[in-house]
Design an enzyme around this catalytic site. Structure first.
Site, PDB file in Angstrom:
ATOM      1  N   GLY A   8       0.839  -1.281   0.074  1.00 22.39           N
ATOM      2  CA  GLY A   8      -0.209   0.020  -0.039  1.00 22.39           C
ATOM      3  C   GLY A   8       0.905   1.212  -0.025  1.00 22.39           C
ATOM      4  CG  ASP A  67       9.465  -8.362   4.272  1.00 19.38           C
ATOM      5  OD1 ASP A  67       8.718  -7.446   4.451  1.00 19.38           O
ATOM      6  OD2 ASP A  67      10.273  -8.885   5.080  1.00 19.38           O
ATOM      7  CB  SER A  68      12.784  -3.706   1.795  1.00 17.01           C
ATOM      8  OG  SER A  68      12.211  -4.092   0.733  1.00 17.01           O
ATOM      9  N   GLY A 171      11.470   6.020   5.113  1.00 16.17           N
ATOM     10  CA  GLY A 171      11.956   5.259   6.173  1.00 16.17           C
ATOM     11  C   GLY A 171      13.155   5.812   6.775  1.00 16.17           C
TER      12      GLY A 171
END
Length: 215
Positions: A8, A67-68, A171
């Protein structure tokens, strides 16, 4: 080709659209699809495959999932797969009630925990603050048919939150200095980041594979 991205995150959507320019990248909420799988894997790859499989089971069309996270060496890889949920030294896997704390607070707490671990060590501060972003990406194209790539972007953490800089990325980017440069990841342009990032590297591998497939 339409490719669904199991996320998302609008930043990720923009990155993937730039990396797959001849395709149309669509996220679930673009088509009012409810998508919120529980990430129960023990590795980046397990979580990426979990998300890819879950979305493919809904749309039955090609899906990209990743996925990080960021792994700090002196913290033995923390926060790793819990990077989005990290809430400080006593809450590596997230808050008890599951709410996500603001990113700026996550950045501050990660630097505090790292500084505590570095204190008193004899090695250089630069080597002790080494870290890397990791991305495991999956291209899911059919029932039990998928391809995966895992890549890294090497760097080191800044020393204090006051050194955080840069308006790009998202992030932990403002507190990570890219290896071989004096720039934080947040100071890179979108084009520069896509060239060197963990996600960009993994995406280019899967892009090459995608172009060889008959779908």
């Amino acid at each position: 080709m339409k490719i669904y991205l199991a996320s998302g995150n609008l930043h990720k959507k923009a990155e993937m659209q730039a990396l797959f320019p001849e395709h149309s990248i669509v996220i679930p909420k673009d088509e009012d699809i409810y998508f919120d799988p529980e990430e129960t894997g023990c590795s980046f790859l397990e979580n990426s495959l979990l998300k890819a499989t879950a979305l493919w089971n809904i749309v039955h069309q090609p899906v990209l999932a990743d996925d990080s996270g960021i792994c700090v060496d002196i913290l033995n890889g923390v926060p790793g797969i819990f990077s989005a949920r990290y809430a400080g030294k006593s809450m590596h896997t997230g808050t008890p009630d599951g709410h996500k704390i603001p990113q700026a607070e996550q950045n501050r707490l990660l630097l505090e925990e790292t500084n505590e671990a570095v204190a008193g060590q004899s090695d250089s501060v630069r080597s002790l603050r080494s870290c890397r972003y990791v991305c495991a990406m999956v291209l899911y194209v059919g029932k039990d048919r998928f391809y995966s790539a895992q890549e890294t972007m090497e760097g080191r953490l800044i020393q204090t939150i006051e050194e955080a800089r840069g308006k790009g990325g998202f992030g932990y980017d403002p507190i990570v200095i890219l290896q071989g440069t004096d720039k934080t990841v947040a100071e890179l342009s979108a084009e520069e980041k896509n060239t060197v990032s963990h996600r960009g590297k993994a995406a280019r591998i899967l892009h090459r594979i995608l172009n060889t497939l008959s779908l």
